[in-house]
Scaffold this motif. Structure first.
Motif, mmCIF file in Angstrom:
data_model
loop_
_atom_site.group_PDB
_atom_site.id
_atom_site.type_symbol
_atom_site.label_atom_id
_atom_site.label_comp_id
_atom_site.label_asym_id
_atom_site.label_seq_id
_atom_site.Cartn_x
_atom_site.Cartn_y
_atom_site.Cartn_z
ATOM 1 N N VAL A 51 0.864 -1.179 0.000
ATOM 2 C CA VAL A 51 0.000 0.000 0.000
ATOM 3 C C VAL A 51 0.903 1.232 0.000
ATOM 4 N N SER A 52 0.539 2.232 -0.777
ATOM 5 C CA SER A 52 1.227 3.517 -0.731
ATOM 6 C C SER A 52 0.197 4.629 -0.844
ATOM 7 N N VAL A 53 0.618 5.816 -0.420
ATOM 8 C CA VAL A 53 -0.247 6.981 -0.541
ATOM 9 C C VAL A 53 0.180 7.746 -1.783
ATOM 10 N N VAL A 54 -0.773 8.025 -2.660
ATOM 11 C CA VAL A 54 -0.492 8.810 -3.866
ATOM 12 C C VAL A 54 -1.379 10.037 -3.852
ATOM 13 N N GLY A 55 -0.872 11.132 -4.389
ATOM 14 C CA GLY A 55 -1.662 12.346 -4.375
ATOM 15 C C GLY A 55 -1.004 13.469 -5.139
ATOM 16 N N THR A 56 -1.614 14.628 -5.045
ATOM 17 C CA THR A 56 -1.084 15.784 -5.752
ATOM 18 C C THR A 56 0.277 16.196 -5.214
ATOM 19 N N PHE A 57 0.575 15.849 -3.948
ATOM 20 C CA PHE A 57 1.840 16.232 -3.330
ATOM 21 C C PHE A 57 3.020 15.383 -3.824
ATOM 22 N N ASN A 58 2.761 14.227 -4.401
ATOM 23 C CA ASN A 58 3.855 13.390 -4.942
ATOM 24 C C ASN A 58 3.607 12.985 -6.391
#
Length: 638
Positions: A51-58
Motif C-alpha cells: 500500500v502507498s499513498v499517492v496524491g497531488t503532493f507526490n
C-alpha cells in the motif's frame, strides 16, 4: 516498531468494539521526528500485498510514499511531510493478483468536490456555542413525552444554490417560524452520484463537499441548536456503492462486503451489503455513527433500510440468499450489530437518538437492549403511512369499504415508539406529490390534504413531513431542482402553508397531542365504526388529564347535527378547524361552545351534537363539569 499507531486502539478496532476508530485511522496531522508538521495516514487493508499513498503532493507516484504494516493488525501506516491541507490523495493498493487499485480513504474527513479522491486534512475543528441546548437535552434525555415534528430536507433542492452557511440562516429561520422541532437532512456523507440522493455512500466520515466545508456544516447545526431546533441526519449502514474508488473489493478481496454474493449483493439496488460478521466492519460503522453524533453534535441518526439488514432474503428471490445457521432468514449478525450500536449511542450524553426506517413487523425495534430489544429510540410507522395514503387516494365514495385503513394502526400503535412519516419516498417515482394524490377538484384536493395532515398530527406518534409538502407542491420532488416556491404567489398554496404553520404551533401548544404517544392512557375512541359515513372521532389526553376531541369527516358531505358519544360531561369548545376560511376552507360550519348531554350513546355515558365540514377535521377542547350524582355513577362505570 511503528511510531504513530496505538496498537491497543487497533486491537479494539479488530475486535469490533471500537467506537472511535476515526481517531486512529484515516488522515491526521501530527509532528515529525524534528517537530515538523506531517500528516499520518493509516488504512485497514489486511490482504494487500503493498500500500502507498499517492496524491497531488507526490504527483500520484506509487513508489514515492510506501506504507508499512503495523504488526499483525491489518493496518498500514506512513507519515508524509510534504502533504498539505487541501491536497488530494488516494491509496494505491497492490492486490494478491498483482493489480494496483486506487481507493479513496474510508476514514477521510474531507472529500474532493465532484471527484473521487480524498482530501488531506485533520478532523474538522469548530468552536461550538450550543452548550445551553446540549445541557437542556441532558436534563431531558427522554423525548417520548415531548413534541417532535420533523421537517425532512434535501439540502441541494430546498433552495438550489445554497450552501451549509446560507442554510444555517435561511433554512433554520424558516423551520423556527413554521413551528417544526427538528430538521432531518438526507444523507450528507460523501457520495458520487447525485440521483442516489446520498444513499450510496463512499465517504462515511466526510461531509459532502457539495455544500461547503465540514466546519460550515457544524455551523449550520450550531445555529439550529441555538434556535432550539434539533438536527437529524439520514445514515446508511446497510449497503454501499460499487464505484471503483469506494469500499468494494477494497484491498482486492471482499473486505467490507460478504464474500458470498448471496449475502454480499443487493440486486434490487445494484449495491453491496455490509458484512456484519466482520468485526472490523462493526467498528467502522459504529465509529461512523458516533463521529456524526459526537463531533458534529447531530441529535440523532435515521438509520436507512433497516429491513434490508434484518432479513437475509430482503429484496431477493428464492435461491438468491443464504439462510442463517438455523435455516431462517433473520440476519443474526445484524441484530447483534444493532444492539451493540444502540448500546453505544445510548451511553452518549445529550439524549442522542437512532430512528429505524423499518417496514416489516419485526418485533421490539424500540425496546431497550436490556429487555432483548434492538434499542432504537423510534421506528418509522410505514404501515400507518401506506394505509392512510391508500385510503386518501381513493374516491370518497369507496372509502366506506376501507374504513379499516383508518383504524387498524391502533391495533399496534403502542407496540413501539413510532414516527408517522410523510417522507421523500412518498413523492417520487410516479407516486405523485402529496397534493396530487388527493382525488377530486382543485378545492377538494386542498381540503383533503388539510384533513390528511390533521389526522397525522392527531394520531399517536411523532410527526415527519418532507419539504414542499407544507405548501402543496404539485409536482413530484426532483433532486436537481429547487422546490416550487413560486406557488406561494397563488392563494391556495399560501393558505396551505399558513395551515401547516398554524397546525404545527397548535401541536406544540397542546400537550394532549404529544404527551402520551405510547399507550392507551393518551388515546380513546369516541366513534370508531361509522364506516358508512367515513367519520371518525377520538380523544387525546395528557398526563394532567387535559383532553382534546378530534372529529374527521372523510367525505364531501357536511353535517349540521352529527351525534358522537363522549366519555366526559362538560363544555366542548372548538379550537381548531381545517375548514377555517383563512386556510382555504368554507368557514360555513363553525361550532359554538356546546355542553355534552348526560345520556348514553354507544359505549359512552354522554353524547354531543356537532357540525362537521366537508372533507374536514375539527378539534374541541374539553372543559369537564360536575355531573349529577346518577350521571357521575354512569360515567365512572363507563
Amino acid at each position: 516498531m511503528n511510531k504513530f499507531s496505538d496498537e491497543t486502539a487497533l486491537y479494539y478496532f479488530n475486535r469490533g468494539v471500537s467506537t472511535a476508530a476515526y481517531l486512529e485511522l484515516g488522515c491526521h496531522e501530527g509532528a515529525g521526528e524534528f517537530g515538523e508538521r506531517v500528516f499520518r495516514f493509516s488504512v485497514w487493508a489486511p490482504n494487500a500485498e503493498s500500500v502507498s499513498v499517492v496524491g497531488t503532493f507526490n504527483k500520484w507516484d506509487e513508489k514515492a510514499d510506501p506504507m508499512e504494516r503495523v504488526g499483525t493488525t491489518g493496518v498500514w501506516e506512513v507519515a508524509i511531510g510534504v502533504a498539505r491541507p487541501g491536497d488530494l490523495y488516494k491509496y494505491a493498493i497492490g492486490t494478491y493478483t498483482g493489480e494496483v487499485i486506487l481507493k479513496a480513504d474510508p476514514f477521510a474527513f474531507r472529500a474532493e468536490a465532484h471527484g473521487t479522491a480524498s482530501v488531506v486534512g485533520d478532523m474538522p475543528y469548530y468552536e461550538w456555542s450550543d452548550q445551553d441546548y446540549i445541557e437542556g437535552r441532558e436534563d431531558q434525555p427522554d423525548t417520548y413525552s415531548e413534541p417532535m415534528n420533523i421537517y425532512e430536507v434535501h439540502l441541494g433542492s430546498w433552495k438550489q444554490g445554497l450552501g451549509y452557511h446560507e442554510l444555517a440562516h435561511e433554512l433554520v429561520d424558516y423551520v423556527v417560524d413554521m413551528g417544526y422541532t427538528h430538521i432531518e437532512i438526507m444523507p450528507l456523507m460523501e457520495y458520487p452520484y447525485d440521483p442516489s440522493w446520498g444513499y450510496q455512500v463512499t465517504g462515511y466520515y466526510a461531509a459532502t463537499a457539495r455544500y461547503g466545508e465540514p466546519e460550515e456544516l457544524m455551523y449550520l447545526i450550531d445555529c439550529a441548536h441555538n434556535a432550539g431546533i434539533g438536527v437529524i441526519m439520514d445514515w446508511v449502514p446497510a449497503h454501499f456503492t460499487r464505484d471503483e474508488h469506494g469500499l468494494r473489493l477494497f484491498d482486492g478481496t471482499p473486505l467490507f462486503e460478504h464474500p458470498d454474493p448471496r449475502r454480499g449483493e443487493m440486486p434490487q439496488w445494484g449495491t453491496l451489503l455490509f458484512n456484519f460478521e466482520q468485526t472490523q466492519v462493526q467498528s467502522f460503522l459504529i465509529s461512523s455513527a458516533m463521529y456524526w453524533l459526537k463531533e458534529f453534535h447531530f441529535d440523532g441518526l435515521r438509520v436507512d433500510a433497516v429491513s434490508a439488514m434484518l432479513y437475509l432474503d430482503f429484496g431477493k428471490n428464492p435461491g438468491e440468499w443464504l439462510p442463517n445457521r438455523y435455516g431462517g432468514h433473520d440476519n443474526l449478525d445484524a441484530v447483534a450489530f444493532f444492539r451493540k450500536l444502540n448500546s453505544a449511542v445510548n451511553n452518549l450524553d445529550g439524549g442522542k437518538m437512532l430512528f429505524a426506517e423499518e417496514s416489516s413487523a419485526y418485533p421490539y425495534i424500540t425496546r431497550p437492549v436490556s429487555e432483548d430489544g434492538l434499542g432504537f429510540a423510534y421506528k418509522w410507522n410505514m404501515g400507518w403511512m401506506n394505509d392512510i395514503l391508500t385510503y386518501m387516494s381513493m374516491d370518497s365514495i369507496y372509502r366506506k369499504y376501507h374504513h379499516d385503513k383508518l383504524t387498524f394502526s391502533l391495533c399496534y400503535a403502542f407496540s413501539e415508539h413510532y414516527v408517522l412519516p410523510f417522507s421523500h419516498d412518498e413523492v417520487v417515482h410516479g407516486k405523485k406529490s402529496m397534493l396530487s394524490k388527493m382525488p377530486g377538484d382543485y378545492w377538494q384536493q386542498f381540503a383533503q390534504l388539510r384533513l390528511l395532515y390533521a389526522f397525522q398530527y392527531a394520531h399517536p406518534g411523532k410527526k415527519l413531513m418532507f419539504m414542499g409538502c407544507e405548501f402543496g407542491q404539485y409536482i413530484e420532488w426532483k433532486e436537481d431542482d429547487s422546490l416550487d416556491w413560486f406557488l406561494l404567489d397563488y392563494p391556495k398554496h399560501s393558505e396551505m402553508q399558513l395551515y401547516v404553520h398554524d397546525l404545527n404551533h397548535f401541536y406544540l401548544d397542546n400537550p394532549p397531542m404529544f404527551d402520551i404517544d405510547d399507550s392507551w392512557a393518551g388515546f380513546r375512541w369516541c366513534g370508531v365504526d361509522d364506516n358508512i359515513h367515513s367519520i371518525l372521532s377520538f380523544m387525546r389526553t395528557d398526563r394532567d388529564g387535559n383532553s382534546l376531541l378530534w372529529t374527521f369527516n372523510f367525505t364531501p358531505q357536511p353535517w349540521l347535527d352529527y351525534m358522537i358519544g363522549v366519555p366526559r360531561y362538560g363544555l366542548y369548545t372548538e379550537v381548531f378547524s381545517t375548514d377555517a376560511p383563512y386556510f382555504g376552507g368554507t368557514g360555513d360550519y363553525p361550532n359554538a361552545p356546546t355542553m355534552s348531554v348526560c345520556e348514553p350513546y354507544g359505549e359512552h355515558p354522554c353524547r354531543i351534537r356537532l357540525r362537521l365540514p366537508p372533507f374536514g377535521a375539527v378539534c374541541y377542547r374539553i372543559t369537564p363539569k360536575p355531573l349529577p350524582k346518577i350521571a357521575a355513577i354512569q360515567e365512572d362505570d363507563a
